[in-house]
Design a protein around this motif. Structure first.
Motif, PDB file in Angstrom:
ATOM      1  N   LYS A   5      34.994  63.122  30.052  1.00  0.00           N
ATOM      2  CA  LYS A   5      35.380  64.809  29.468  1.00  0.00           C
ATOM      3  C   LYS A   5      37.004  64.561  29.408  1.00  0.00           C
ATOM      4  O   LYS A   5      37.912  65.054  28.695  1.00  0.00           O
ATOM      5  N   ALA A   6      37.120  64.990  31.249  1.00  0.00           N
ATOM      6  CA  ALA A   6      38.974  65.641  31.306  1.00  0.00           C
ATOM      7  C   ALA A   6      39.825  63.865  30.752  1.00  0.00           C
ATOM      8  O   ALA A   6      41.057  64.380  29.597  1.00  0.00           O
ATOM      9  N   ILE A   7      39.548  63.254  30.465  1.00  0.00           N
ATOM     10  CA  ILE A   7      40.731  61.125  29.975  1.00  0.00           C
ATOM     11  C   ILE A   7      40.464  61.773  28.611  1.00  0.00           C
ATOM     12  O   ILE A   7      41.443  61.372  28.267  1.00  0.00           O
ATOM     13  N   ILE A   8      39.219  61.760  27.824  1.00  0.00           N
ATOM     14  CA  ILE A   8      39.697  62.119  26.792  1.00  0.00           C
ATOM     15  C   ILE A   8      40.072  63.068  26.489  1.00  0.00           C
ATOM     16  O   ILE A   8      41.087  62.933  24.976  1.00  0.00           O
ATOM     17  N   LEU A   9      40.241  64.423  26.683  1.00  0.00           N
ATOM     18  CA  LEU A   9      41.123  65.400  26.593  1.00  0.00           C
ATOM     19  C   LEU A   9      42.743  65.670  26.539  1.00  0.00           C
ATOM     20  O   LEU A   9      43.131  65.876  25.645  1.00  0.00           O
ATOM     21  N   TYR A  10      42.466  64.801  27.747  1.00  0.00           N
ATOM     22  CA  TYR A  10      43.986  64.123  27.913  1.00  0.00           C
ATOM     23  C   TYR A  10      44.543  63.661  27.714  1.00  0.00           C
ATOM     24  O   TYR A  10      45.563  63.522  27.092  1.00  0.00           O
ATOM     25  N   LYS A  11      43.867  62.234  26.471  1.00  0.00           N
ATOM     26  CA  LYS A  11      44.193  61.691  25.846  1.00  0.00           C
ATOM     27  C   LYS A  11      44.236  62.076  24.047  1.00  0.00           C
ATOM     28  O   LYS A  11      45.637  61.580  23.898  1.00  0.00           O
ATOM     29  N   LYS A  12      43.743  63.271  24.283  1.00  0.00           N
ATOM     30  CA  LYS A  12      44.316  63.280  22.469  1.00  0.00           C
ATOM     31  C   LYS A  12      44.805  64.883  23.070  1.00  0.00           C
ATOM     32  O   LYS A  12      45.801  64.967  22.047  1.00  0.00           O
ATOM     33  N   HIS A  13      45.534  64.897  24.200  1.00  0.00           N
ATOM     34  CA  HIS A  13      46.817  66.040  24.101  1.00  0.00           C
ATOM     35  C   HIS A  13      48.258  64.160  24.399  1.00  0.00           C
ATOM     36  O   HIS A  13      49.117  65.451  25.069  1.00  0.00           O
ATOM     37  N   GLY A  14      48.258  63.498  24.513  1.00  0.00           N
ATOM     38  CA  GLY A  14      49.245  63.238  23.860  1.00  0.00           C
ATOM     39  C   GLY A  14      49.361  61.548  25.349  1.00  0.00           C
ATOM     40  O   GLY A  14      50.428  61.810  25.578  1.00  0.00           O
ATOM     41  N   PHE A  15      48.671  62.402  26.005  1.00  0.00           N
ATOM     42  CA  PHE A  15      48.577  61.512  27.459  1.00  0.00           C
ATOM     43  C   PHE A  15      47.746  60.124  27.328  1.00  0.00           C
ATOM     44  O   PHE A  15      47.302  59.674  26.925  1.00  0.00           O
TER      45      PHE A  15
END
Length: 179
Positions: free
Chosen positions: A141-151
């Motif tokens: 879930k954190a990885i998906i969130l970070y990717k959505k924010h450009g990480f």
């Protein structure tokens, strides 16, 4: 200074800068969160930061233009926090490292996302070009969130963490670059 107010199932939460008066709550909360998940680097009670230690961190962060310490508060209780830490070294002055944790009881209400969003906004408006973070490979879930924010994933630390199941897990190094 209050940065943002949002509503969650448990009522309104506020995101604001940490104050030295938060030190006791933060010390207790960090130990609690470390015992609730293996997503953190520490086991419960390890690398303990006492009240004076948190006061020192908060004071340092509030005086540094490269650091940011935010807390999430519900009903006058801190339920999560995030920290952006920069470097005094000129060669690294363009970037910060981000970390976040939220009490398990408040997972799924967008508190971690809001702490991340506010940290990105702060970084973008303060001339910071890069935000880095580390995340356990199983924290999907954190990885998906970070990717959505450009990480983006910039590297993998193989077999980096030994968890309670006796297996070793990778740590993903992620970064976000502001053009």
């Amino acid at each position: 200074m209050v940065i943002l107010q949002n509503s969650v199932c448990h009522g309104k939460y506020t995101i604001r800068s940490a104050h030295e008066s938060d030190a006791e709550s933060l010390s207790e909360l960090r130990v609690k969160i470390d015992g609730e998940t293996e997503n953190m680097d520490r086991e419960k009670g390890k690398a303990f930061i006492d009240i004076p230690g948190f006061k020192e961190i908060i004071k340092f962060d509030s005086e540094s233009h490269r650091n940011l310490f935010l807390v999430a508060v519900i009903h006058n209780q801190i339920v999560g926090f995030s920290r952006c830490e920069g470097s005094v070294l000129k060669r690294f002055s363009h970037k910060i490292e981000f970390g976040v944790c939220v009490a398990k009881e408040y997972w799924g209400y967008g508190i971690g996302k809001t702490l991340l969003t506010e940290s990105i906004l702060w970084a973008d408006t303060n001339g910071i070009k890069k935000i880095t973070l580390n995340v356990l490979e199983t924290n999907e879930k954190a990885i998906i969130l970070y990717k959505k924010h450009g990480f983006e994933i910039e590297g993998v630390l193989k077999k980096d963490k030994l968890l309670s199941d006796g297996h070793y897990y990778n740590t993903l190094m992620m970064g976000r670059w502001k053009e």
